[in-house]
Design a protein around this motif. Structure first.
Motif: not given
Length: 327
Positions: A130, A157-158, A220-222, A225-226
């Protein structure tokens, strides 16, 4: 010896490799069989192939003159050391494009030393997708063409990043983005013809007979979260807890300048990753360097371990883990 020289010296080995390997039958990448069996997977960093610097003095020690660089290791010596150790299920490298020639020489030397993807699958990280998608995709193509058995994505992160990587691992003729050319070294290390390599070099388990694995490091936090969305992408093989980076993410600086870890938050993040792995039946990985760490992490449900050091403790950890699993 210069990398190009070693490549030339191994040309004869490459030409006979396809016939020698294809008669053995079965899958080429041993990690996949272990995943299918639900067995633990152990990897270790390869022997050094580049010059380094000696460890600096610890903080607070009296200043000393900077140590000289360590000598450049012989590629053949490093390859022979790596090839001689067959207890690990994969070899982890710190690959970079800047050392591409030297790494090509190392793969050629591994071939001369009797190694192949069957005995020493190679994995390495690629740049954060990313941050620079074009660079990451280009590196995926580059590393796979050097014979790597899979891809390690950093700081995922995604789910879109995972899908992009899966496409980059597949040839254009298969609906992906990877060019069909430049696979000679990879085919040689796999011990198959270029045509056979193109057929088999696809991501597993997205493709049932694929031989490539895809790892996503969540750090990472991101990403946490996902993480459920990430774990749900068909074709992802392993999710890795980026423990070192996450410790920094969940740390703050105290008044005296020391770093203080928010242990409950860190543990909750690791638990979220492990939970997503269980829910979506994706293998879960955590770095480890000792037998005690492997044992503790196994009890927590982790099944893939990368020894980030190459020393007696790491070798003992792999031996103990394999013994515990009856391997």
């Amino acid at each position: 010896m210069h990398a190009r020289g070693i490549l030339a010296a191994t040309a004869a080995v490459w030409l006979v490799a396809p016939q020698a390997a294809t008669t053995a039958g079965g899958g080429l990448n041993p990690m996949i069989a272990l995943h299918e069996q639900g067995a633990p997977v152990f990897g270790i960093t390869h022997a050094a192939i580049a010059a380094g610097r000696q460890r600096p003095s610890p903080p607070g020690a009296a200043p000393v003159e900077a140590p000289p660089p360590l000598p450049l290791p012989s590629l053949m010596s490093a390859a022979e050391e790596t090839a001689a150790y067959r207890r690990a299920d994969f070899t982890y490298t710190n690959y970079s494009s800047a050392q591409a020639d030297r790494f090509m020489g190392f793969v050629g030397a591994l071939l001369r030393a009797g190694a192949s993807v069957r005995t020493h699958p190679i994995l390495a990280k690629v740049p954060i997708l990313h941050t620079d998608q074009a660079l990451a995709v280009s590196r995926i193509h580059e590393q796979l063409n050097l014979g790597h058995a899979g891809v390690m994505l950093q700081e995922v992160e995604s789910p879109e990043e995972v899908r992009t990587a899966l496409a980059a691992m597949r040839f254009r003729a298969q609906g992906g983005t990877r060019p069909e050319d430049g696979v000679g070294l990879a085919a040689a290390y796999w011990g198959v013809s270029e045509e056979e390599y193109r057929r088999r070099a696809q991501p597993w388990p997205l493709v049932k007979d694929g031989e490539l694995v895809l790892w996503a490091i969540v750090e990472s936090r991101e990403g946490i979260a996902r993480v459920r969305e990430i774990a749900a992408v068909p074709g992802l093989t392993v999710i890795v807890v980026g423990a070192g980076t996450l410790r920094g993410v969940y740390s703050t600086t105290a008044a005296d300048g020391s770093r203080v870890l928010d242990r409950p938050a860190f543990d909750a993040g690791v638990a979220a990753i492990a939970s997503a792995c269980r829910e979506f039946k994706v293998a879960c990985s955590h770095p480890a360097n000792t037998a005690a760490e492997v044992e503790a992490l196994t009890k927590q449900g982790f099944s893939v371990f990368t020894m980030q050091t190459r020393n007696d403790a790491a070798f003992a950890a792999i031996a103990a883990g394999r013994a515990k699993a009856g391997r």
